[in-house]
Design a protein around this motif. Structure first.
Motif, PDB file in Angstrom:
ATOM      1  N   ILE A 198      -6.928   7.460  -5.015  1.00  0.00           N
ATOM      2  CA  ILE A 198      -6.460   8.848  -5.030  1.00  0.00           C
ATOM      3  C   ILE A 198      -7.275   9.687  -4.060  1.00  0.00           C
ATOM      4  CG2 ILE A 198      -6.264  10.931  -6.438  1.00  0.00           C
ATOM      5  CD1 ILE A 198      -5.667   9.119  -8.829  1.00  0.00           C
ATOM      6  N   ARG A 199      -8.597   9.493  -4.074  1.00  0.00           N
ATOM      7  CA  ARG A 199      -9.468  10.215  -3.132  1.00  0.00           C
ATOM      8  C   ARG A 199      -9.071   9.898  -1.695  1.00  0.00           C
ATOM      9  NH1 ARG A 199     -15.410   8.118  -2.930  1.00  0.00           N
ATOM     10  NH2 ARG A 199     -14.202   6.353  -2.175  1.00  0.00           N
ATOM     11  N   SER A 200      -8.739   8.638  -1.433  1.00  0.00           N
ATOM     12  CA  SER A 200      -8.329   8.241  -0.090  1.00  0.00           C
ATOM     13  C   SER A 200      -7.050   8.962   0.338  1.00  0.00           C
ATOM     14  CB  SER A 200      -8.119   6.721  -0.046  1.00  0.00           C
ATOM     15  OG  SER A 200      -7.680   6.304   1.228  1.00  0.00           O
ATOM     16  N   VAL A 201      -6.113   9.089  -0.590  1.00  0.00           N
ATOM     17  CA  VAL A 201      -4.870   9.818  -0.295  1.00  0.00           C
ATOM     18  C   VAL A 201      -5.181  11.269   0.029  1.00  0.00           C
ATOM     19  CG1 VAL A 201      -2.715  10.675  -1.289  1.00  0.00           C
ATOM     20  CG2 VAL A 201      -3.391   8.297  -1.663  1.00  0.00           C
ATOM     21  N   THR A 246       0.832  -1.202   0.000  1.00  0.00           N
ATOM     22  CA  THR A 246       0.000   0.000   0.000  1.00  0.00           C
ATOM     23  C   THR A 246       0.866   1.252   0.000  1.00  0.00           C
ATOM     24  OG1 THR A 246      -1.667  -1.208   1.277  1.00  0.00           O
ATOM     25  CG2 THR A 246      -1.904   1.179   1.162  1.00  0.00           C
ATOM     26  N   ARG A 247       1.961   1.206   0.739  1.00  0.00           N
ATOM     27  CA  ARG A 247       2.879   2.344   0.788  1.00  0.00           C
ATOM     28  C   ARG A 247       3.441   2.647  -0.598  1.00  0.00           C
ATOM     29  NH1 ARG A 247       7.616   0.628   3.959  1.00  0.00           N
ATOM     30  NH2 ARG A 247       5.987   0.258   5.503  1.00  0.00           N
ATOM     31  N   GLN A 248       3.817   1.600  -1.308  1.00  0.00           N
ATOM     32  CA  GLN A 248       4.374   1.771  -2.652  1.00  0.00           C
ATOM     33  C   GLN A 248       3.331   2.350  -3.602  1.00  0.00           C
ATOM     34  OE1 GLN A 248       5.870  -1.880  -4.307  1.00  0.00           O
ATOM     35  NE2 GLN A 248       6.734  -0.901  -6.097  1.00  0.00           N
ATOM     36  N   THR A 249       2.114   1.814  -3.535  1.00  0.00           N
ATOM     37  CA  THR A 249       1.034   2.293  -4.414  1.00  0.00           C
ATOM     38  C   THR A 249       0.681   3.743  -4.126  1.00  0.00           C
ATOM     39  OG1 THR A 249       0.099   0.070  -4.626  1.00  0.00           O
ATOM     40  CG2 THR A 249      -1.354   1.927  -5.109  1.00  0.00           C
ATOM     41  N   ASN A 250       0.489   4.075  -2.841  1.00  0.00           N
ATOM     42  CA  ASN A 250       0.079   5.425  -2.482  1.00  0.00           C
ATOM     43  C   ASN A 250       1.172   6.450  -2.747  1.00  0.00           C
ATOM     44  OD1 ASN A 250      -2.204   4.105  -1.680  1.00  0.00           O
ATOM     45  ND2 ASN A 250      -2.286   4.989   0.354  1.00  0.00           N
ATOM     46  N   ALA A 251       2.420   6.061  -2.583  1.00  0.00           N
ATOM     47  CA  ALA A 251       3.526   6.970  -2.897  1.00  0.00           C
ATOM     48  C   ALA A 251       3.520   7.295  -4.386  1.00  0.00           C
ATOM     49  CB  ALA A 251       4.859   6.358  -2.488  1.00  0.00           C
ATOM     50  N   TYR A 252       3.209   6.283  -5.205  1.00  0.00           N
ATOM     51  CA  TYR A 252       3.124   6.508  -6.653  1.00  0.00           C
ATOM     52  C   TYR A 252       1.961   7.435  -7.001  1.00  0.00           C
ATOM     53  CZ  TYR A 252       1.850   5.651 -11.503  1.00  0.00           C
ATOM     54  OH  TYR A 252       1.491   5.821 -12.819  1.00  0.00           O
ATOM     55  N   LEU A 253       0.794   7.193  -6.399  1.00  0.00           N
ATOM     56  CA  LEU A 253      -0.369   8.045  -6.668  1.00  0.00           C
ATOM     57  C   LEU A 253      -0.111   9.487  -6.246  1.00  0.00           C
ATOM     58  CD1 LEU A 253      -3.240   5.667  -5.490  1.00  0.00           C
ATOM     59  CD2 LEU A 253      -2.535   6.144  -7.837  1.00  0.00           C
ATOM     60  N   LEU A 254       0.563   9.638  -5.128  1.00  0.00           N
ATOM     61  CA  LEU A 254       0.896  10.973  -4.651  1.00  0.00           C
ATOM     62  C   LEU A 254       1.820  11.684  -5.638  1.00  0.00           C
ATOM     63  CD1 LEU A 254       0.359  12.621  -1.971  1.00  0.00           C
ATOM     64  CD2 LEU A 254       2.631  11.869  -1.250  1.00  0.00           C
ATOM     65  N   ARG A 255       2.846  10.977  -6.066  1.00  0.00           N
ATOM     66  CA  ARG A 255       3.857  11.563  -6.963  1.00  0.00           C
ATOM     67  C   ARG A 255       3.321  11.787  -8.369  1.00  0.00           C
ATOM     68  NH1 ARG A 255       6.914   7.708  -6.498  1.00  0.00           N
ATOM     69  NH2 ARG A 255       6.578   6.615  -8.470  1.00  0.00           N
ATOM     70  N   ARG A 256       2.529  10.839  -8.862  1.00  0.00           N
ATOM     71  CA  ARG A 256       2.083  10.869 -10.256  1.00  0.00           C
ATOM     72  C   ARG A 256       0.864  11.753 -10.478  1.00  0.00           C
ATOM     73  NH1 ARG A 256       0.603  11.521 -14.534  1.00  0.00           N
ATOM     74  NH2 ARG A 256       0.541  10.163 -16.392  1.00  0.00           N
ATOM     75  N   TYR A 257      -0.056  11.804  -9.492  1.00  0.00           N
ATOM     76  CA  TYR A 257      -1.315  12.508  -9.728  1.00  0.00           C
ATOM     77  C   TYR A 257      -1.574  13.670  -8.765  1.00  0.00           C
ATOM     78  CZ  TYR A 257      -2.259   8.470 -12.679  1.00  0.00           C
ATOM     79  OH  TYR A 257      -2.177   7.500 -13.649  1.00  0.00           O
ATOM     80  N   VAL A 258      -1.492  13.399  -7.472  1.00  0.00           N
ATOM     81  CA  VAL A 258      -1.911  14.401  -6.492  1.00  0.00           C
ATOM     82  C   VAL A 258      -0.994  15.619  -6.489  1.00  0.00           C
ATOM     83  CG1 VAL A 258      -2.317  14.851  -4.043  1.00  0.00           C
ATOM     84  CG2 VAL A 258      -3.022  12.659  -5.049  1.00  0.00           C
TER      85      VAL A 258
END
Length: 214
Positions: free
Chosen positions: A62-65, A16-28
């Motif tokens: 992404i919404r969760s982040v 989950t850490r890997q996925t959310n870090a990617y979403l943060l960097r790529r989209y948010v």
């Protein structure tokens, strides 16, 4: 997002850490990092997500982040703690609906599957299918988890991304009964694993096998 990286990401499971870090960097961050937090309104997020060519489940992640970012902002007094989290107003259509229908197989089909697989994959599939285990729980099984006298196996851990951890949910931790036939198969397989503590040791490392490779 800095608070999210420092305070929240380290508390997540490795995957989950890997996925959310990617979403943060790529989209948010590219979309919202340089603007004031008051500009990140529900309507702005909804309109932005309509333009993203992503699956509903990814948009929900992404919404969760973003939601957690707002929680941290309130905790550190960047926004009033009494205000409603604006991401609670963002609805992602289809995010809670299963995208793929679960395939059901008959006992005869399961038997054919087991007979078609090479050892030890066939034994792994038999154990997983009989007990309903996740692959991450299966590869983390140790011989000490089996109580041969009581005919049970304890599910206590998982192995993902090269690390041992707790099971996905507290409910996943369980002591499950073992059928005599399954016990007999495992007893025969144990003689082939030497002095390994793992039920299904990696031939390369001797430790747990990679769930991703399986």
């Amino acid at each position: 997002t800095t608070l999210y990286r420092e305070d929240h990401l380290p508390t997540l499971e490795p995957s989950t850490r890997q996925t959310n870090a990617y979403l943060l960097r790529r989209y948010v961050e590219p979309r919202f990092e340089h603007g004031p937090i008051r500009k990140v309104t529900p309507l702005a997020v909804i309109n932005w997500m309509k333009e993203l060519p992503l699956a509903p489940s990814t948009k929900a992640a992404i919404r969760s982040v973003l939601s957690q970012c707002f929680e941290l902002a309130a905790l550190h007094e960047f926004t009033p703690a009494t205000e409603r989290n604006p991401m609670s107003l963002v609805r992602i259509k289809g995010s809670s609906k299963r995208q793929k229908k679960i395939a059901q197989i008959t006992i005869a089909q399961f038997r054919t599957l087991i007979e078609s697989l090479p050892e030890p994959i066939n034994i792994m599939a038999l154990v997983a299918g009989s007990l309903g285990l996740r692959i991450s729980e299966l590869v983390a099984l140790k011989w000490t988890d089996i109580d041969w006298a009581e005919k049970t196996v304890s599910i206590e851990r998982k192995y993902t991304h090269g690390a041992l951890g707790k099971t996905k949910t507290a409910a996943s931790e369980a002591k499950l009964p073992l059928d005599d036939g399954l016990l007999s198969i495992l007893e025969g397989w144990k003689s082939k694993t030497g002095d390994s503590e793992w039920l299904f040791p990696s031939r390369r490392t001797g430790g747990p096998q990679s769930a991703a490779m399986l």
